[in-house]
Design a protein around this motif. Structure first.
Motif, PDB file in Angstrom:
ATOM      1  N   UNK A  45       0.842  -1.347  -0.007  1.00  0.00           N
ATOM      2  CA  UNK A  45       0.042   0.091   0.061  1.00  0.00           C
ATOM      3  C   UNK A  45       0.964   1.084   0.044  1.00  0.00           C
ATOM      4  N   UNK A  46       0.360   2.441  -0.493  1.00  0.00           N
ATOM      5  CA  UNK A  46       0.902   3.649  -0.364  1.00  0.00           C
ATOM      6  C   UNK A  46       2.356   3.601  -0.970  1.00  0.00           C
ATOM      7  N   UNK A  47       2.229   3.134  -2.105  1.00  0.00           N
ATOM      8  CA  UNK A  47       3.604   3.036  -2.944  1.00  0.00           C
ATOM      9  C   UNK A  47       4.076   4.482  -3.820  1.00  0.00           C
ATOM     10  N   UNK A  48       2.824   5.121  -3.915  1.00  0.00           N
ATOM     11  CA  UNK A  48       2.898   6.499  -4.394  1.00  0.00           C
ATOM     12  C   UNK A  48       2.053   7.384  -3.586  1.00  0.00           C
ATOM     13  N   UNK A  49       2.674   8.379  -2.882  1.00  0.00           N
ATOM     14  CA  UNK A  49       2.040   8.792  -1.848  1.00  0.00           C
ATOM     15  C   UNK A  49       2.212  10.492  -1.945  1.00  0.00           C
ATOM     16  N   UNK A  50       1.568  11.298  -1.217  1.00  0.00           N
ATOM     17  CA  UNK A  50       1.277  12.675  -1.635  1.00  0.00           C
ATOM     18  C   UNK A  50       2.798  13.388  -1.828  1.00  0.00           C
ATOM     19  N   UNK A  51       3.976  13.250  -1.324  1.00  0.00           N
ATOM     20  CA  UNK A  51       5.203  13.745  -1.382  1.00  0.00           C
ATOM     21  C   UNK A  51       5.502  13.411  -2.843  1.00  0.00           C
ATOM     22  N   UNK A  52       5.118  12.199  -3.547  1.00  0.00           N
ATOM     23  CA  UNK A  52       5.572  11.982  -4.951  1.00  0.00           C
ATOM     24  C   UNK A  52       4.487  12.783  -5.806  1.00  0.00           C
ATOM     25  N   UNK A  53       3.480  12.706  -5.544  1.00  0.00           N
ATOM     26  CA  UNK A  53       2.509  13.259  -6.173  1.00  0.00           C
ATOM     27  C   UNK A  53       2.774  15.052  -6.376  1.00  0.00           C
ATOM     28  N   UNK A  54       3.354  15.536  -5.298  1.00  0.00           N
ATOM     29  CA  UNK A  54       3.591  16.886  -5.322  1.00  0.00           C
ATOM     30  C   UNK A  54       4.585  17.187  -6.342  1.00  0.00           C
ATOM     31  N   UNK A  55       5.487  16.583  -6.807  1.00  0.00           N
ATOM     32  CA  UNK A  55       6.515  16.744  -7.690  1.00  0.00           C
ATOM     33  C   UNK A  55       6.215  16.156  -8.911  1.00  0.00           C
ATOM     34  N   UNK A  56       5.224  15.619  -9.464  1.00  0.00           N
ATOM     35  CA  UNK A  56       5.108  14.894 -10.959  1.00  0.00           C
ATOM     36  C   UNK A  56       4.814  15.996 -11.828  1.00  0.00           C
ATOM     37  N   UNK A  57       5.006  15.636 -13.022  1.00  0.00           N
ATOM     38  CA  UNK A  57       5.060  16.317 -14.365  1.00  0.00           C
ATOM     39  C   UNK A  57       3.531  16.572 -14.453  1.00  0.00           C
ATOM     40  N   UNK A  58       3.217  17.858 -15.126  1.00  0.00           N
ATOM     41  CA  UNK A  58       1.778  18.226 -15.847  1.00  0.00           C
ATOM     42  C   UNK A  58       1.577  16.886 -16.828  1.00  0.00           C
ATOM     43  N   UNK A  59       0.426  16.144 -16.410  1.00  0.00           N
ATOM     44  CA  UNK A  59      -0.054  14.929 -17.391  1.00  0.00           C
ATOM     45  C   UNK A  59       0.372  13.588 -16.978  1.00  0.00           C
ATOM     46  N   UNK A  60       0.992  13.634 -15.964  1.00  0.00           N
ATOM     47  CA  UNK A  60       1.605  12.262 -15.462  1.00  0.00           C
ATOM     48  C   UNK A  60       0.419  11.135 -15.444  1.00  0.00           C
ATOM     49  N   UNK A  61       0.718  10.102 -15.739  1.00  0.00           N
ATOM     50  CA  UNK A  61      -0.467   9.025 -15.706  1.00  0.00           C
ATOM     51  C   UNK A  61      -0.033   8.104 -14.764  1.00  0.00           C
ATOM     52  N   UNK A  62      -1.414   7.778 -13.882  1.00  0.00           N
ATOM     53  CA  UNK A  62      -1.179   6.972 -12.600  1.00  0.00           C
ATOM     54  C   UNK A  62      -2.010   5.717 -12.717  1.00  0.00           C
ATOM     55  N   UNK A  63      -1.303   4.512 -12.965  1.00  0.00           N
ATOM     56  CA  UNK A  63      -1.853   3.132 -13.049  1.00  0.00           C
ATOM     57  C   UNK A  63      -1.817   2.127 -12.241  1.00  0.00           C
ATOM     58  N   UNK A  64      -2.556   1.433 -11.544  1.00  0.00           N
ATOM     59  CA  UNK A  64      -2.076   0.332 -10.681  1.00  0.00           C
ATOM     60  C   UNK A  64      -2.313  -1.048 -11.433  1.00  0.00           C
ATOM     61  N   UNK A  65      -1.298  -2.068 -11.032  1.00  0.00           N
ATOM     62  CA  UNK A  65      -1.757  -3.272 -11.520  1.00  0.00           C
ATOM     63  C   UNK A  65      -1.666  -4.298 -10.609  1.00  0.00           C
ATOM     64  N   UNK A  66      -1.692  -3.888  -9.342  1.00  0.00           N
ATOM     65  CA  UNK A  66      -1.843  -4.630  -8.090  1.00  0.00           C
ATOM     66  C   UNK A  66      -3.186  -5.151  -7.775  1.00  0.00           C
ATOM     67  N   UNK A 106      -5.257  -4.899  -5.080  1.00  0.00           N
ATOM     68  CA  UNK A 106      -6.268  -3.823  -4.334  1.00  0.00           C
ATOM     69  C   UNK A 106      -5.844  -2.450  -4.765  1.00  0.00           C
ATOM     70  N   UNK A 107      -6.843  -1.547  -4.334  1.00  0.00           N
ATOM     71  CA  UNK A 107      -6.802  -0.139  -4.760  1.00  0.00           C
ATOM     72  C   UNK A 107      -5.946   0.504  -3.797  1.00  0.00           C
ATOM     73  N   UNK A 108      -4.975   0.098  -3.222  1.00  0.00           N
ATOM     74  CA  UNK A 108      -4.347   0.905  -2.241  1.00  0.00           C
ATOM     75  C   UNK A 108      -3.081   1.162  -2.276  1.00  0.00           C
ATOM     76  N   UNK A 109      -2.353   0.907  -3.675  1.00  0.00           N
ATOM     77  CA  UNK A 109      -0.830   1.010  -4.207  1.00  0.00           C
ATOM     78  C   UNK A 109      -0.626   2.520  -4.307  1.00  0.00           C
ATOM     79  N   UNK A 110      -1.825   3.266  -4.861  1.00  0.00           N
ATOM     80  CA  UNK A 110      -1.620   4.564  -5.120  1.00  0.00           C
ATOM     81  C   UNK A 110      -2.576   5.191  -4.073  1.00  0.00           C
TER      82      UNK A 110
END
Length: 416
Positions: A272-293, A295-299
């Motif tokens: 869980x929480x593999x991508x967290x707030x501190x990661x989201x805060x520095x991502x590029x405009x238009x970054x795509x977030x996808x989970x292939x695990x 459960x819906x807890x990895x992002x």
């Protein structure tokens, strides 16, 4: 006996089940055998699996073996309503699955399949087993065992075993070589990128794809992304897997560094929480977030909601746009759920042929065993049989050892 969206979809669902069956010759050969030997006669099986054409072929195989089968969907967004209708209308199975049902409905459906008082269970993520151990404990003494087909589910089962909480034997179908090497690696790799490109119409060539986790599934995603011409960064917590990724030519970075570089992020860790707030805060405009695990807890979707000043849902199918205070837009696919089954159709049938063949043979094997509670590997002979049947279906053959070779391999003495 069932709760489905629309029984009128049965004919369309039957066509899709038959189409998948064409690419599943191994499971078909097992079904023909089971129809004669009936190894599951009068056995009650409760299943919590993705309701897809490939799963339907597994269930029909178990029914041909004599089992009474009831199924609930293991993910509401992956449920294919026409397949659910066909399983009820054409195969007379008990089906509790509706696309898009809420969490309460999902929970209720699992209880309904458990109402058959199962002898065996089939699980995808361990939710059914969890509910048995926490809410339907009156059924535990009846259950003789079950099978789990996901990495996430096996992890949960091993924790239950370590805490002496698991009350019946479970077979880790996920851990067979045929499952890990083909289903997890090739199936997840192809279907995950299929889901991403369907949802976004993105050109992956030249993009930087960040793959979180380098197990069999992550390895498959990284290989397929590289094949599309993407630059691939791998993030890991396991130093051995990180070294493996490095020696295969991938860049290995902590997520804190990769977050600012990536164009596409794929989580496939089982954590869980593999991508967290501190990661989201520095991502590029238009970054795509996808989970292939599973459960819906990895992002951390809640963190994404908190950071956003506006949300534009459904700007493309299965794509939601989150607008941050500085104007950057982050694109979340499939609500953070398993992207390959929601934005695409899951693994190709030819891959699921082997996974479900191992599942069917494992169920038949388990029905004839008296095992103590615990997590068990699939017998090696089942894995070998599945691989052999697959080779036969492809018109391929392997060498056989000579008597001298067998003697050499079974002796510690030097043989010249």
């Amino acid at each position: 006996m069932y709760d489905i969206a629309d029984s009128g979809l049965a004919e369309a669902g039957s066509r899709r089940i038959e189409w998948a069956a064409r690419a599943m010759p191994v499971l078909h050969s097992i079904r023909e055998r089971f129809a004669v030997t009936r190894p599951l006669a009068d056995v009650r099986i409760a299943a919590c699996l993705h309701v897809t054409p490939e799963t339907a072929n597994l269930l029909v195989t178990l029914a041909a073996a004599g089992a009474k089968v009831a199924i609930a969907a293991s993910n509401p967004l992956s449920t294919q309503d026409d397949v659910a209708a066909a399983l009820v209308g054409s195969h007379d199975l008990a089906v509790y699955a509706r696309s898009g049902i809420d969490r309460d409905g999902y929970h209720t459906h699992i209880h309904r399949v458990l109402d058959i008082e199962p002898d065996l269970v089939l699980d995808d993520g361990c939710d059914l087993v969890d509910i048995l151990h926490t809410e339907r404990v009156e059924l535990l003494d009846r259950v003789r065992g079950g099978c789990e087909e996901t990495t996430t589910g096996v992890i949960r089962l091993r924790r239950m075993m370590a805490e002496n909480a698991l009350r019946f034997p479970m077979v880790a179908v996920n851990d067979t070589l045929t499952k890990r090497m083909f289903d997890n690696r090739y199936g997840t790799g192809q279907s995950t990128l299929d889901g991403i490109t369907r949802a976004t119409n993105l050109l992956l060539a030249g993009k930087t794809v960040v793959v979180a986790g380098f197990g069999y599934c992550g390895r498959g995603v990284a290989e397929r992304a590289k094949g599309f011409g993407a630059q691939v960064i791998v993030t890991e917590i396991d130093p051995v897997k990180a070294l493996d990724a490095t020696l295969q030519g991938y860049r290995v970075r902590p997520m804190a560094e990769a977050a600012a570089e990536g164009d596409v992020f794929v989580t496939v860790t089982g954590n869980r929480d593999v991508i967290r707030a501190e990661h989201l805060e520095v991502m590029k405009d238009g970054a795509v977030l996808a989970n292939a695990g599973h459960f819906d807890v990895e992002i951390d979707v809640r963190a994404l909601h908190d950071l956003a000043v506006a949300v534009n849902p459904g700007i493309r199918p299965h794509t939601d746009e989150y607008v941050l205070a500085d104007g950057r837009r982050l694109l979340l696919l499939a609500e953070g759920r398993v992207v390959n089954l929601i934005a695409a159709e899951g693994h190709p049938a030819a891959v699921m042929d082997m996974a479900f063949a191992a599942q069917a043979l494992s169920v038949a094997w388990l029905a004839g065993q008296e095992l103590r509670p615990g997590v068990y590997d699939v017998p090696e002979e089942i894995d070998a049989e599945v691989a052999g049947l697959k080779l036969d279906s492809m018109g391929l053959a392997v060498d056989t050892s000579t008597p001298e070779q067998r003697e050499y391999m079974n002796s510690w003495r030097q043989v010249w």
